[in-house]
Design a protein around this motif. Structure first.
Motif, PDB file in Angstrom:
ATOM      1  N   PHE A  96       2.066  -7.977   5.587  1.00 18.50           N
ATOM      2  CA  PHE A  96       1.742  -6.622   5.160  1.00 18.50           C
ATOM      3  C   PHE A  96       2.840  -5.656   5.603  1.00 18.50           C
ATOM      4  O   PHE A  96       3.305  -5.705   6.737  1.00 18.50           O
ATOM      5  CB  PHE A  96       0.415  -6.162   5.779  1.00 18.50           C
ATOM      6  CG  PHE A  96      -0.752  -7.055   5.445  1.00 18.50           C
ATOM      7  CD1 PHE A  96      -1.394  -6.964   4.217  1.00 18.50           C
ATOM      8  CD2 PHE A  96      -1.204  -8.001   6.355  1.00 18.50           C
ATOM      9  CE1 PHE A  96      -2.466  -7.780   3.908  1.00 18.50           C
ATOM     10  CE2 PHE A  96      -2.277  -8.832   6.064  1.00 18.50           C
ATOM     11  CZ  PHE A  96      -2.910  -8.723   4.827  1.00 18.50           C
ATOM     12  N   VAL A 105       1.784  -6.330  -0.073  1.00 12.48           N
ATOM     13  CA  VAL A 105       1.312  -7.622   0.410  1.00 12.48           C
ATOM     14  C   VAL A 105       2.346  -8.674   0.013  1.00 12.48           C
ATOM     15  O   VAL A 105       2.685  -8.812  -1.159  1.00 12.48           O
ATOM     16  CB  VAL A 105      -0.063  -7.977  -0.184  1.00 12.48           C
ATOM     17  CG1 VAL A 105      -0.575  -9.280   0.413  1.00 12.48           C
ATOM     18  CG2 VAL A 105      -1.066  -6.854   0.060  1.00 12.48           C
ATOM     19  N   ARG A 107       4.405 -12.566   0.042  1.00 14.54           N
ATOM     20  CA  ARG A 107       4.122 -13.960  -0.297  1.00 14.54           C
ATOM     21  C   ARG A 107       4.733 -14.847   0.782  1.00 14.54           C
ATOM     22  O   ARG A 107       5.947 -14.915   0.946  1.00 14.54           O
ATOM     23  CB  ARG A 107       4.722 -14.278  -1.667  1.00 14.54           C
ATOM     24  CG  ARG A 107       4.100 -15.471  -2.396  1.00 14.54           C
ATOM     25  CD  ARG A 107       4.636 -16.769  -2.057  1.00 14.54           C
ATOM     26  NE  ARG A 107       4.183 -17.848  -2.927  1.00 14.54           N
ATOM     27  CZ  ARG A 107       4.579 -19.088  -2.751  1.00 14.54           C
ATOM     28  NH1 ARG A 107       5.398 -19.386  -1.758  1.00 14.54           N
ATOM     29  NH2 ARG A 107       4.148 -20.042  -3.531  1.00 14.54           N
ATOM     30  N   ALA A 117      -2.868 -13.249   3.253  1.00 13.20           N
ATOM     31  CA  ALA A 117      -2.645 -12.191   2.261  1.00 13.20           C
ATOM     32  C   ALA A 117      -3.923 -11.790   1.545  1.00 13.20           C
ATOM     33  O   ALA A 117      -4.006 -10.691   0.987  1.00 13.20           O
ATOM     34  CB  ALA A 117      -1.601 -12.659   1.245  1.00 13.20           C
ATOM     35  N   ARG A 123      -6.990  -5.282   3.363  1.00 15.30           N
ATOM     36  CA  ARG A 123      -6.787  -4.639   2.060  1.00 15.30           C
ATOM     37  C   ARG A 123      -7.733  -3.455   1.892  1.00 15.30           C
ATOM     38  O   ARG A 123      -7.341  -2.375   1.432  1.00 15.30           O
ATOM     39  CB  ARG A 123      -7.004  -5.656   0.938  1.00 15.30           C
ATOM     40  CG  ARG A 123      -5.885  -6.689   0.787  1.00 15.30           C
ATOM     41  CD  ARG A 123      -6.296  -7.784  -0.176  1.00 15.30           C
ATOM     42  NE  ARG A 123      -5.232  -8.743  -0.444  1.00 15.30           N
ATOM     43  CZ  ARG A 123      -4.545  -8.822  -1.581  1.00 15.30           C
ATOM     44  NH1 ARG A 123      -4.819  -7.986  -2.572  1.00 15.30           N
ATOM     45  NH2 ARG A 123      -3.594  -9.718  -1.748  1.00 15.30           N
ATOM     46  N   ARG A 127      -6.936   0.476   1.193  1.00 11.27           N
ATOM     47  CA  ARG A 127      -7.365   0.993  -0.112  1.00 11.27           C
ATOM     48  C   ARG A 127      -8.473   2.029   0.023  1.00 11.27           C
ATOM     49  O   ARG A 127      -8.386   3.135  -0.533  1.00 11.27           O
ATOM     50  CB  ARG A 127      -7.843  -0.179  -0.979  1.00 11.27           C
ATOM     51  CG  ARG A 127      -8.294   0.230  -2.390  1.00 11.27           C
ATOM     52  CD  ARG A 127      -8.914  -0.960  -3.125  1.00 11.27           C
ATOM     53  NE  ARG A 127     -10.128  -1.429  -2.460  1.00 11.27           N
ATOM     54  CZ  ARG A 127     -10.255  -2.657  -1.955  1.00 11.27           C
ATOM     55  NH1 ARG A 127      -9.272  -3.537  -2.037  1.00 11.27           N
ATOM     56  NH2 ARG A 127     -11.396  -3.012  -1.365  1.00 11.27           N
ATOM     57  N   MET A 134      -1.712  -0.350  -3.913  1.00  9.73           N
ATOM     58  CA  MET A 134      -1.312  -1.677  -3.477  1.00  9.73           C
ATOM     59  C   MET A 134      -0.280  -2.282  -4.417  1.00  9.73           C
ATOM     60  O   MET A 134      -0.409  -2.184  -5.640  1.00  9.73           O
ATOM     61  CB  MET A 134      -2.522  -2.612  -3.394  1.00  9.73           C
ATOM     62  CG  MET A 134      -2.195  -3.972  -2.777  1.00  9.73           C
ATOM     63  SD  MET A 134      -3.646  -5.046  -2.676  1.00  9.73           S
ATOM     64  CE  MET A 134      -4.763  -4.009  -1.747  1.00  9.73           C
ATOM     65  N   ARG A 135       0.732  -2.901  -3.823  1.00 14.08           N
ATOM     66  CA  ARG A 135       1.702  -3.694  -4.570  1.00 14.08           C
ATOM     67  C   ARG A 135       1.587  -5.119  -4.040  1.00 14.08           C
ATOM     68  O   ARG A 135       2.031  -5.425  -2.942  1.00 14.08           O
ATOM     69  CB  ARG A 135       3.109  -3.131  -4.415  1.00 14.08           C
ATOM     70  CG  ARG A 135       3.212  -1.736  -5.035  1.00 14.08           C
ATOM     71  CD  ARG A 135       4.579  -1.135  -4.977  1.00 14.08           C
ATOM     72  NE  ARG A 135       4.564   0.204  -5.535  1.00 14.08           N
ATOM     73  CZ  ARG A 135       5.590   1.067  -5.495  1.00 14.08           C
ATOM     74  NH1 ARG A 135       6.711   0.707  -4.901  1.00 14.08           N
ATOM     75  NH2 ARG A 135       5.490   2.270  -6.035  1.00 14.08           N
ATOM     76  N   ASP A 136       0.962  -5.956  -4.808  1.00 12.69           N
ATOM     77  CA  ASP A 136       0.602  -7.302  -4.368  1.00 12.69           C
ATOM     78  C   ASP A 136       1.619  -8.311  -4.879  1.00 12.69           C
ATOM     79  O   ASP A 136       1.682  -8.605  -6.070  1.00 12.69           O
ATOM     80  CB  ASP A 136      -0.797  -7.642  -4.873  1.00 12.69           C
ATOM     81  CG  ASP A 136      -1.347  -8.911  -4.243  1.00 12.69           C
ATOM     82  OD1 ASP A 136      -0.582  -9.623  -3.558  1.00 12.69           O
ATOM     83  OD2 ASP A 136      -2.548  -9.183  -4.422  1.00 12.69           O
ATOM     84  N   SER A 138       1.736 -11.386  -3.472  1.00  9.85           N
ATOM     85  CA  SER A 138       1.301 -12.645  -2.880  1.00  9.85           C
ATOM     86  C   SER A 138       1.075 -13.760  -3.893  1.00  9.85           C
ATOM     87  O   SER A 138       1.068 -14.937  -3.514  1.00  9.85           O
ATOM     88  CB  SER A 138       0.023 -12.429  -2.065  1.00  9.85           C
ATOM     89  OG  SER A 138      -1.067 -12.048  -2.895  1.00  9.85           O
ATOM     90  N   GLU A 139       0.870 -13.420  -5.159  1.00 13.84           N
ATOM     91  CA  GLU A 139       0.559 -14.445  -6.159  1.00 13.84           C
ATOM     92  C   GLU A 139       1.778 -14.918  -6.946  1.00 13.84           C
ATOM     93  O   GLU A 139       1.681 -15.870  -7.711  1.00 13.84           O
ATOM     94  CB  GLU A 139      -0.499 -13.911  -7.132  1.00 13.84           C
ATOM     95  CG  GLU A 139      -1.843 -13.598  -6.481  1.00 13.84           C
ATOM     96  CD  GLU A 139      -2.481 -14.829  -5.867  1.00 13.84           C
ATOM     97  OE1 GLU A 139      -2.364 -15.924  -6.445  1.00 13.84           O
ATOM     98  OE2 GLU A 139      -3.095 -14.695  -4.783  1.00 13.84           O
TER      99      GLU A 139
END
Length: 303
Positions: A96, A105, A107, A117, A123, A127, A134-136, A138-139
């Protein structure tokens, strides 16, 4: 600008005024070392990690609480519970990171850490309590272990990203864009190094601690030292091995590191930090250091 060209980076970075944002965080958060132990996946590319018999979970927990108490004297510092199924989740800055109003978040490379994550409590805190977007990352497929891999000069919006198994060029670009940085230099870490923040620290936007042995190309060391001259502190291999490079400034007048790291500081290094306006504050963390990280790794900054 995102580049491997040290001359191009240096020319751009020198023109970056210290008006990007606050030089130090307004708060911090930790994750407790619940279930603390040797994570075999993480050990495959972390040479700093101790053997299994070198882990003392009770001592690590006590030292972690001491760290929170100490940091709380300087800025608000909260601690989320750990996950017994994630033995090295006490290093949340890899997962994070924040910019004003934004949670990023990352990876993680190893599956044992990828589960971190998805934590709904962390989170949700950003939030629903702080109202952060959020800018994720992780995927997606590219490892980008945030402020483990990317050392950020928050005052000028400059990134220094060491590439290894834990961050590739595509991951570096994702982090550069997510944090909205002005200029980021990508470079290779020395063989056997896993995270940039073990060998490099930027202190309140006006000084740098550099471990030359941890960076593959001497030209990169020279460029970073030039950028932060006259306050570039070059550490020896012994100082690096004691985690003196894994340091952080949470205010404009002090640099935090572990007690082991502080003991290893050469008089010349301590004097150079003092000349830059930083006193050394140290916390015992030897039990936590068995997991291959030290004080800076434990601290996730809130901007």
């Amino acid at each position: 600008m995102l580049t491997r060209d040290t001359a191009r980076f240096l020319a751009s970075a020198r023109d970056c005024a210290p008006d990007f944002g606050p030089a130090t965080a307004r708060a911090a958060f930790l994750v407790a070392p619940d279930g603390f132990g040797r994570a075999e996946e993480s050990a495959t590319d972390n040479r700093y990690m101790a053997d299994a018999e070198g882990f003392d979970a009770a001592r690590a927990s006590a030292q972690h609480r001491g760290l929170q108490r100490a940091l709380s004297e300087v800025l608000p510092t909260i601690c989320f519970p750990g996950d017994p199924g994630a033995p090295d989740a006490l290093f949340p800055n890899n997962v994070f990171a924040t910019a004003p109003g934004i949670l990023v978040v990352g990876r993680m490379r190893h599956p044992v850490r990828q589960r971190e994550a998805g934590r709904t409590d962390i989170r949700g805190f950003f939030r629903d309590v702080l109202g952060y977007a959020m800018r994720d990352l992780s995927e997606q497929l590219h490892p980008c272990e945030l402020t483990g891999a990317l050392v950020v000069d928050r005052a000028r919006g400059i990134g220094l990203c060491g590439l290894s198994e834990r961050c590739d060029e595509a991951g570096a670009r994702l982090m550069h864009e997510a944090l909205g940085l002005r200029a980021t230099l990508m470079f290779d870490l020395a063989p056997g190094e896993y995270h940039t923040n073990v060998v490099l620290a930027v202190l309140a936007g006006r000084a740098a601690i550099i471990c030359p042995a941890g960076i593959a190309d001497p030209a990169v060391v020279e460029a970073i030292a030039t950028l932060y001259a006259p306050h570039a502190v070059l550490l020896s291999k012994d100082e690096q091995s004691a985690f003196a490079g894994n340091a952080i400034s949470l205010s404009g007048d002090a640099v935090w590191m572990s007690a082991r790291a502080a003991r290893a500081l050469a008089p010349s290094s301590r004097a150079a930090l003092a000349a830059a306006g930083f006193g050394v504050r140290a916390v015992p963390l030897d039990a936590i250091e068995a997991a291959g990280g030290s004080l800076r790794c434990c601290v996730a900054e809130i901007y």
